[in-house]
Design a protein around this motif. Sequence first.
Motif, PDB file in Angstrom:
ATOM      1  N   UNK A 342       1.897  73.963   6.659  1.00 21.82           N
ATOM      2  CA  UNK A 342       0.881  73.741   7.674  1.00 21.82           C
ATOM      3  C   UNK A 342       1.294  72.656   8.653  1.00 21.82           C
ATOM      4  N   UNK A 343       2.056  71.715   8.215  1.00 17.94           N
ATOM      5  CA  UNK A 343       2.404  70.582   9.067  1.00 17.94           C
ATOM      6  C   UNK A 343       3.912  70.370   9.181  1.00 17.94           C
ATOM      7  N   UNK A 344       4.691  71.253   8.575  1.00 14.60           N
ATOM      8  CA  UNK A 344       6.134  71.121   8.636  1.00 14.60           C
ATOM      9  C   UNK A 344       6.706  70.255   7.532  1.00 14.60           C
ATOM     10  N   UNK A 345       5.921  69.379   7.004  1.00 13.50           N
ATOM     11  CA  UNK A 345       6.336  68.545   5.881  1.00 13.50           C
ATOM     12  C   UNK A 345       5.077  68.053   5.187  1.00 13.50           C
ATOM     13  N   UNK A 346       5.252  67.168   4.268  1.00 15.49           N
ATOM     14  CA  UNK A 346       4.109  66.685   3.499  1.00 15.49           C
ATOM     15  C   UNK A 346       3.724  65.274   3.912  1.00 15.49           C
ATOM     16  N   UNK A 347       3.855  64.985   5.206  1.00  9.65           N
ATOM     17  CA  UNK A 347       3.562  63.636   5.654  1.00  9.65           C
ATOM     18  C   UNK A 347       2.105  63.256   5.456  1.00  9.65           C
ATOM     19  N   UNK A 348       1.208  64.269   5.623  1.00 10.07           N
ATOM     20  CA  UNK A 348      -0.202  63.881   5.572  1.00 10.07           C
ATOM     21  C   UNK A 348      -0.690  63.646   4.148  1.00 10.07           C
ATOM     22  N   UNK A 349       0.225  63.641   3.181  1.00 12.57           N
ATOM     23  CA  UNK A 349      -0.157  63.143   1.865  1.00 12.57           C
ATOM     24  C   UNK A 349      -0.504  61.655   1.954  1.00 12.57           C
ATOM     25  N   UNK A 350       0.026  60.995   2.999  1.00  8.99           N
ATOM     26  CA  UNK A 350      -0.235  59.586   3.166  1.00  8.99           C
ATOM     27  C   UNK A 350      -1.506  59.337   3.978  1.00  8.99           C
ATOM     28  N   UNK A 351      -2.058  60.417   4.576  1.00 10.05           N
ATOM     29  CA  UNK A 351      -3.237  60.244   5.401  1.00 10.05           C
ATOM     30  C   UNK A 351      -4.469  60.030   4.535  1.00 10.05           C
ATOM     31  N   UNK A 352      -5.439  59.385   5.116  1.00  6.99           N
ATOM     32  CA  UNK A 352      -6.694  59.171   4.413  1.00  6.99           C
ATOM     33  C   UNK A 352      -7.578  60.397   4.575  1.00  6.99           C
ATOM     34  N   UNK A 353      -8.092  60.894   3.489  1.00  3.60           N
ATOM     35  CA  UNK A 353      -8.933  62.074   3.537  1.00  3.60           C
ATOM     36  C   UNK A 353     -10.318  61.718   4.074  1.00  3.60           C
ATOM     37  N   UNK A 354     -11.004  62.741   4.574  1.00  8.06           N
ATOM     38  CA  UNK A 354     -12.323  62.524   5.158  1.00  8.06           C
ATOM     39  C   UNK A 354     -13.299  62.064   4.079  1.00  8.06           C
ATOM     40  N   UNK A 355     -14.124  61.062   4.347  1.00  7.89           N
ATOM     41  CA  UNK A 355     -15.071  60.568   3.337  1.00  7.89           C
ATOM     42  C   UNK A 355     -16.076  61.635   2.932  1.00  7.89           C
ATOM     43  N   UNK A 357     -19.226  61.427   2.359  1.00  7.81           N
ATOM     44  CA  UNK A 357     -20.500  61.337   3.073  1.00  7.81           C
ATOM     45  C   UNK A 357     -20.442  62.127   4.383  1.00  7.81           C
ATOM     46  N   UNK A 358     -19.323  62.005   5.099  1.00  8.41           N
ATOM     47  CA  UNK A 358     -19.169  62.738   6.354  1.00  8.41           C
ATOM     48  C   UNK A 358     -19.093  64.242   6.110  1.00  8.41           C
ATOM     49  N   UNK A 359     -18.469  64.632   5.010  1.00 12.94           N
ATOM     50  CA  UNK A 359     -18.359  66.058   4.688  1.00 12.94           C
ATOM     51  C   UNK A 359     -19.742  66.667   4.471  1.00 12.94           C
ATOM     52  N   UNK A 360     -20.562  65.996   3.673  1.00 15.10           N
ATOM     53  CA  UNK A 360     -21.906  66.513   3.417  1.00 15.10           C
ATOM     54  C   UNK A 360     -22.757  66.566   4.668  1.00 15.10           C
ATOM     55  N   UNK A 361     -22.620  65.570   5.550  1.00 15.53           N
ATOM     56  CA  UNK A 361     -23.419  65.549   6.765  1.00 15.53           C
ATOM     57  C   UNK A 361     -23.000  66.663   7.723  1.00 15.53           C
ATOM     58  N   UNK A 362     -21.685  66.856   7.897  1.00 18.20           N
ATOM     59  CA  UNK A 362     -21.193  67.851   8.851  1.00 18.20           C
ATOM     60  C   UNK A 362     -21.564  69.263   8.416  1.00 18.20           C
ATOM     61  N   UNK A 363     -21.394  69.568   7.135  1.00 15.30           N
ATOM     62  CA  UNK A 363     -21.681  70.921   6.660  1.00 15.30           C
ATOM     63  C   UNK A 363     -23.168  71.230   6.734  1.00 15.30           C
ATOM     64  N   UNK A 364     -24.014  70.254   6.503  1.00 15.59           N
ATOM     65  CA  UNK A 364     -25.456  70.499   6.514  1.00 15.59           C
ATOM     66  C   UNK A 364     -26.051  70.440   7.911  1.00 15.59           C
ATOM     67  N   UNK A 365     -25.295  70.011   8.909  1.00 17.00           N
ATOM     68  CA  UNK A 365     -25.812  69.886  10.269  1.00 17.00           C
ATOM     69  C   UNK A 365     -25.444  71.114  11.079  1.00 17.00           C
ATOM     70  N   UNK A 366     -26.463  71.820  11.570  1.00 17.30           N
ATOM     71  CA  UNK A 366     -26.214  73.020  12.366  1.00 17.30           C
ATOM     72  C   UNK A 366     -25.565  72.683  13.695  1.00 17.30           C
ATOM     73  N   UNK A 367     -25.877  71.555  14.244  1.00 16.18           N
ATOM     74  CA  UNK A 367     -25.377  71.220  15.569  1.00 16.18           C
ATOM     75  C   UNK A 367     -23.864  71.159  15.588  1.00 16.18           C
ATOM     76  N   UNK A 368     -23.255  70.745  14.483  1.00 22.48           N
ATOM     77  CA  UNK A 368     -21.798  70.555  14.458  1.00 22.48           C
ATOM     78  C   UNK A 368     -21.055  71.789  13.995  1.00 22.48           C
ATOM     79  N   UNK A 369     -21.790  72.898  13.704  1.00 18.20           N
ATOM     80  CA  UNK A 369     -21.122  74.081  13.193  1.00 18.20           C
ATOM     81  C   UNK A 369     -20.463  74.867  14.313  1.00 18.20           C
ATOM     82  N   UNK A 370     -19.330  75.523  14.044  1.00 13.61           N
ATOM     83  CA  UNK A 370     -18.710  76.381  15.051  1.00 13.61           C
ATOM     84  C   UNK A 370     -19.489  77.669  15.227  1.00 13.61           C
ATOM     85  N   UNK A 371     -19.008  78.547  16.089  1.00 10.33           N
ATOM     86  CA  UNK A 371     -19.703  79.798  16.360  1.00 10.33           C
ATOM     87  C   UNK A 371     -19.676  80.694  15.134  1.00 10.33           C
ATOM     88  N   UNK A 372     -20.490  81.699  15.161  1.00 10.91           N
ATOM     89  CA  UNK A 372     -20.694  82.562  13.998  1.00 10.91           C
ATOM     90  C   UNK A 372     -19.437  83.378  13.730  1.00 10.91           C
TER      91      UNK A 372
END
Length: 402
Positions: A342-355, A357-372
Amino acid sequence: MGRVIGPPAAGSLLANPYPLAAKRCIGFGSGPKTPNVPIFLQSSELRFSNHREAPRRAAEPRSGSCRSNFSIPIMGKVNYKKMKGSQNLRQRLLLSTLSGTPILVEDIRADDKFPGLRPHEISLLRLFDRVTDDCVVEINDTGTKFKYKPGVVMGGRRVAHDCGVSRAIGYFLEPLIVLGLFGKKPLEIRLKGITNDSKDPCVDTFRSTTLPILKRFGVPSEGLDLKIESRGVPPLGGGEVVLSVPIVQALSAVTWIDEGMVKRIRGWTFSAKVSSQFEIQMIHAARGIFNNLLPDVHIFTDHKAGLQAGNSPGYGISLVAETNAGCCISADTTISYARGDDVGDMEDEKKELKPPQDVGFVVSSLRSMPSRHFQGPGGEVDAIWSRNVEADQRLSGRRIQY
């Protein structure tokens, strides 16, 4: 169930004594489920159906007899329906199998930097071969062209397939469940690979939305099930599910144009090789939105550890809004390290994953959802929810406008 098609070993009973034009290809196929019935296909389209009648040098007929010492059944010319490109490959294979129409697909990513079929597409071809009888697939050297001659959908139990880690199990479940409905026997298949990611529908969404929808089309509830035995997230997978599909004679036509009004919400969170507190934080964020809008909200947890947690750490959430018209509106996402391809290498193993709390808020919020849409790649959160919905209309009992 499948056997590799290729040149026979020198000196074997299937060695062809007749000079044929050489044609190098990679292929596999399954023969009739009878003992001692190998399948061999060459460029002259000769099929030897029994090694006891393998071709030998024709002896001169004896006096008073015109019977030769061997028989070579010659197949008629196969008329392939020609197609180009890699678009809608799953639909093409599914319709080809159900209609019994051989297809020839050319120019598969011919101009790309890495041309040809991807690993998950080859795995899909092997899956179709595994659940059918007398299926033949031929792929050229570069993978930019293949022939697919469908077989008969057999179904059966104790079938297993490794989906790999290129795509999630949901990529294979969607065509497989339709294929299994029209088999000779009920299908029970064990699939291994990635159960949850952000590219394809996770197994929780598939179980809570796709299976109930099938029941509306006359598929019996008995024998229709998806069991999640272990979780697996990118990049290493390690998940395992068991899909059971009954057989039907025909599907019922349904007029279903009204999505109805939301009456309740169900959800599932999972965590694998991480703390179970991640699930609690996702649930707390999601219920912070839902509790003010709807009383009937239940979100369950599924914490996995040990062998049931797969080979990579990750966590995610799947939410389903059920309407009074029987419609299921779902959203899900998974947070994990990316695959190497996906990224050409495994560099983003060092990246910080999304918290969480933000995951639960984004999925439950209709406003932030993409198109159907159905879990297309291109968004961090894939969903079938609507867009452009005001915050005060979230699951308030009014109709959801698309």
